[in-house]
Design a protein around this motif. Structure first.
Motif, PDB file in Angstrom:
ATOM      1  N   TRP A 158       0.819  -1.217   0.000  1.00 40.10           N
ATOM      2  CA  TRP A 158       0.000   0.000   0.000  1.00 40.10           C
ATOM      3  C   TRP A 158       0.852   1.266   0.000  1.00 40.10           C
ATOM      4  N   GLY A 159       2.167   1.116  -0.160  1.00 41.09           N
ATOM      5  CA  GLY A 159       3.036   2.280  -0.266  1.00 41.09           C
ATOM      6  C   GLY A 159       3.579   2.803   1.045  1.00 41.09           C
ATOM      7  N   LEU A 160       3.556   1.978   2.114  1.00 40.15           N
ATOM      8  CA  LEU A 160       4.110   2.380   3.399  1.00 40.15           C
ATOM      9  C   LEU A 160       5.358   1.542   3.674  1.00 40.15           C
ATOM     10  N   THR A 161       6.499   2.187   3.806  1.00 40.91           N
ATOM     11  CA  THR A 161       7.743   1.463   4.037  1.00 40.91           C
ATOM     12  C   THR A 161       8.510   2.108   5.188  1.00 40.91           C
ATOM     13  N   ARG A 162       9.198   1.250   5.950  1.00 48.57           N
ATOM     14  CA  ARG A 162       9.958   1.713   7.106  1.00 48.57           C
ATOM     15  C   ARG A 162      11.338   2.195   6.677  1.00 48.57           C
ATOM     16  N   SER A 163      11.735   3.332   7.232  1.00 47.16           N
ATOM     17  CA  SER A 163      13.083   3.838   7.012  1.00 47.16           C
ATOM     18  C   SER A 163      14.072   3.001   7.810  1.00 47.16           C
ATOM     19  N   ALA A 164      15.323   3.005   7.409  1.00 45.92           N
ATOM     20  CA  ALA A 164      16.360   2.277   8.137  1.00 45.92           C
ATOM     21  C   ALA A 164      16.737   2.983   9.427  1.00 45.92           C
ATOM     22  N   GLU A 165      16.223   4.190   9.642  1.00 43.55           N
ATOM     23  CA  GLU A 165      16.641   4.999  10.782  1.00 43.55           C
ATOM     24  C   GLU A 165      15.450   5.423  11.635  1.00 43.55           C
ATOM     25  N   HIS A 166      15.517   5.117  12.919  1.00 43.88           N
ATOM     26  CA  HIS A 166      14.592   5.655  13.925  1.00 43.88           C
ATOM     27  C   HIS A 166      13.126   5.292  13.689  1.00 43.88           C
ATOM     28  N   ASN A 167      12.871   4.198  13.034  1.00 48.79           N
ATOM     29  CA  ASN A 167      11.502   3.720  12.848  1.00 48.79           C
ATOM     30  C   ASN A 167      10.574   4.754  12.205  1.00 48.79           C
ATOM     31  N   LEU A 168      11.127   5.560  11.325  1.00 44.99           N
ATOM     32  CA  LEU A 168      10.305   6.466  10.538  1.00 44.99           C
ATOM     33  C   LEU A 168       9.774   5.733   9.310  1.00 44.99           C
ATOM     34  N   TRP A 169       8.615   6.157   8.840  1.00 43.84           N
ATOM     35  CA  TRP A 169       7.955   5.514   7.710  1.00 43.84           C
ATOM     36  C   TRP A 169       7.674   6.539   6.620  1.00 43.84           C
ATOM     37  N   THR A 170       7.783   6.081   5.384  1.00 43.94           N
ATOM     38  CA  THR A 170       7.295   6.874   4.262  1.00 43.94           C
ATOM     39  C   THR A 170       5.895   6.370   3.923  1.00 43.94           C
ATOM     40  N   VAL A 171       4.993   7.293   3.643  1.00 45.68           N
ATOM     41  CA  VAL A 171       3.599   6.948   3.369  1.00 45.68           C
ATOM     42  C   VAL A 171       3.229   7.478   2.000  1.00 45.68           C
ATOM     43  N   ASP A 172       2.958   6.563   1.073  1.00 43.60           N
ATOM     44  CA  ASP A 172       2.572   6.928  -0.283  1.00 43.60           C
ATOM     45  C   ASP A 172       1.192   7.580  -0.262  1.00 43.60           C
ATOM     46  N   GLY A 173       0.974   8.503  -1.183  1.00 40.36           N
ATOM     47  CA  GLY A 173      -0.309   9.201  -1.243  1.00 40.36           C
ATOM     48  C   GLY A 173      -1.475   8.297  -1.581  1.00 40.36           C
ATOM     49  N   GLY A 215      -2.240 -12.231  20.732  1.00 40.95           N
ATOM     50  CA  GLY A 215      -0.813 -12.277  20.439  1.00 40.95           C
ATOM     51  C   GLY A 215      -0.461 -11.586  19.135  1.00 40.95           C
ATOM     52  N   THR A 216      -1.243 -11.831  18.102  1.00 40.75           N
ATOM     53  CA  THR A 216      -0.994 -11.212  16.802  1.00 40.75           C
ATOM     54  C   THR A 216      -1.116  -9.698  16.880  1.00 40.75           C
ATOM     55  N   ASN A 217      -2.222  -9.214  17.454  1.00 41.90           N
ATOM     56  CA  ASN A 217      -2.438  -7.774  17.514  1.00 41.90           C
ATOM     57  C   ASN A 217      -1.368  -7.072  18.341  1.00 41.90           C
ATOM     58  N   SER A 218      -1.008  -7.658  19.478  1.00 44.43           N
ATOM     59  CA  SER A 218       0.001  -7.019  20.321  1.00 44.43           C
ATOM     60  C   SER A 218       1.363  -7.023  19.647  1.00 44.43           C
ATOM     61  N   THR A 219       1.665  -8.042  18.873  1.00 44.48           N
ATOM     62  CA  THR A 219       2.933  -8.093  18.147  1.00 44.48           C
ATOM     63  C   THR A 219       2.962  -7.037  17.047  1.00 44.48           C
ATOM     64  N   ILE A 220       1.849  -6.841  16.355  1.00 46.59           N
ATOM     65  CA  ILE A 220       1.760  -5.778  15.349  1.00 46.59           C
ATOM     66  C   ILE A 220       1.987  -4.423  16.005  1.00 46.59           C
ATOM     67  N   ILE A 221       1.358  -4.191  17.143  1.00 49.04           N
ATOM     68  CA  ILE A 221       1.503  -2.913  17.836  1.00 49.04           C
ATOM     69  C   ILE A 221       2.955  -2.663  18.207  1.00 49.04           C
ATOM     70  N   ALA A 222       3.599  -3.650  18.836  1.00 46.45           N
ATOM     71  CA  ALA A 222       4.999  -3.493  19.240  1.00 46.45           C
ATOM     72  C   ALA A 222       5.893  -3.243  18.033  1.00 46.45           C
ATOM     73  N   HIS A 223       5.641  -3.971  16.950  1.00 49.12           N
ATOM     74  CA  HIS A 223       6.472  -3.837  15.754  1.00 49.12           C
ATOM     75  C   HIS A 223       6.328  -2.462  15.113  1.00 49.12           C
ATOM     76  N   LEU A 224       5.098  -1.980  14.970  1.00 49.15           N
ATOM     77  CA  LEU A 224       4.889  -0.689  14.321  1.00 49.15           C
ATOM     78  C   LEU A 224       5.382   0.468  15.192  1.00 49.15           C
ATOM     79  N   LEU A 225       5.297   0.318  16.512  1.00 52.19           N
ATOM     80  CA  LEU A 225       5.795   1.367  17.396  1.00 52.19           C
ATOM     81  C   LEU A 225       7.312   1.357  17.507  1.00 52.19           C
ATOM     82  N   GLY A 226       7.943   0.268  17.057  1.00 52.26           N
ATOM     83  CA  GLY A 226       9.394   0.200  17.078  1.00 52.26           C
ATOM     84  C   GLY A 226       9.988  -0.101  18.430  1.00 52.26           C
TER      85      GLY A 226
END
Length: 233
Positions: free
Chosen positions: A144-159, A172-183
């Motif tokens: 969907w055009g969202l990719t994580r930067s290699a630095e500081h868990n920043l993301w680029t978001v495509d329009g 377990g799945t939801n909490s793992t997604i939350i932890a992963h996206l929050l970095g």
């Protein structure tokens, strides 16, 4: 973009004293699912902030049954995603006395952190589970055009990224997604850090910052649509 995570309703883990690896919902679980559907289908109900573009669902029976009224209320076809499955327990536990599972979980709680990563004998390891879920959400977001930067868990978001996505899965799945996206540093017990009761909701939104975006946690375990007697863990 907004990502809404829904935990399945209350499952019937035990039938006549025997464990069910892929349980259906209880009567209360079905009622919880209906209440969650009514709330998420209301574009003005907090913490949801508008119409939903995609509905992702775990293939587990309890998640699929929870998603049925939601798909009808949203008028959206559910898309089954295998990576949303909960941590997989040993096949040998199915239809065994429930004490087998209870004793295994009780023993695990006292184990050191490394043993937690290794998981229970015959089960999917927690390490494999984390990699599966993190890889799955990264792949979907990249599409969907969202990719994580290699630095500081920043993301680029495509329009062209969708405005709002709902995923019906597991604690377990939801909490793992939350932890992963929050970095945050991953742990083998994410569901204890980011707790969600049955049919509750978590909301993450991308927040523009530092020339890119971060994921911001806006709600966790929100069960305002359920009466107090119907809130189960």
């Amino acid at each position: 973009m907004e990502l809404v995570l829904v935990r399945h309703g209350e499952p019937e883990w035990v039938i006549e004293g025997r464990n069910q690896n892929d349980p259906a919902l209880t009567a209360r679980g079905r009622s919880q699912a209906l209440r969650a559907a009514g709330r998420l289908a209301d574009p003005g109900a907090e913490p949801i902030d508008g119409p939903v573009d995609h509905l992702l669902v775990s293939p587990a029976r309890r998640a699929a049954e929870t998603a049925e009224p939601l798909a009808e209320a949203l008028d959206l076809p559910p898309t089954t995603n295998g990576w949303l499955l909960e941590l997989q327990m040993p096949d040998a536990w199915d239809d065994q006395p429930i004490e087998v599972a209870h004793e295994a979980f009780a023993q695990q709680r006292g184990q050191p952190r490394q043993a937690w990563w290794d998981g229970l004998p015959g089960a999917e390891s927690m390490r494999e589970f984390h990699d599966r879920v993190a890889g799955g959400i990264d792949a979907v977001l990249a599409g969907w055009g969202l990719t994580r930067s290699a630095e500081h868990n920043l993301w680029t978001v495509d329009g062209d990224a969708p405005e709002r996505v709902v995923a019906v899965a597991h604690a377990g799945t939801n909490s793992t997604i939350i932890a992963h996206l929050l970095g945050v540093e991953k742990e083998p017990w994410e569901w204890e850090r980011f707790h969600m009761g049955h049919a509750s909701v978590a909301v993450l939104r991308t927040q523009p910052l530092a020339g890119a975006a971060i994921w911001s946690l806006r709600a966790l375990g929100d069960a305002g649509h359920l009466d107090l007697p119907d809130r189960t863990a």
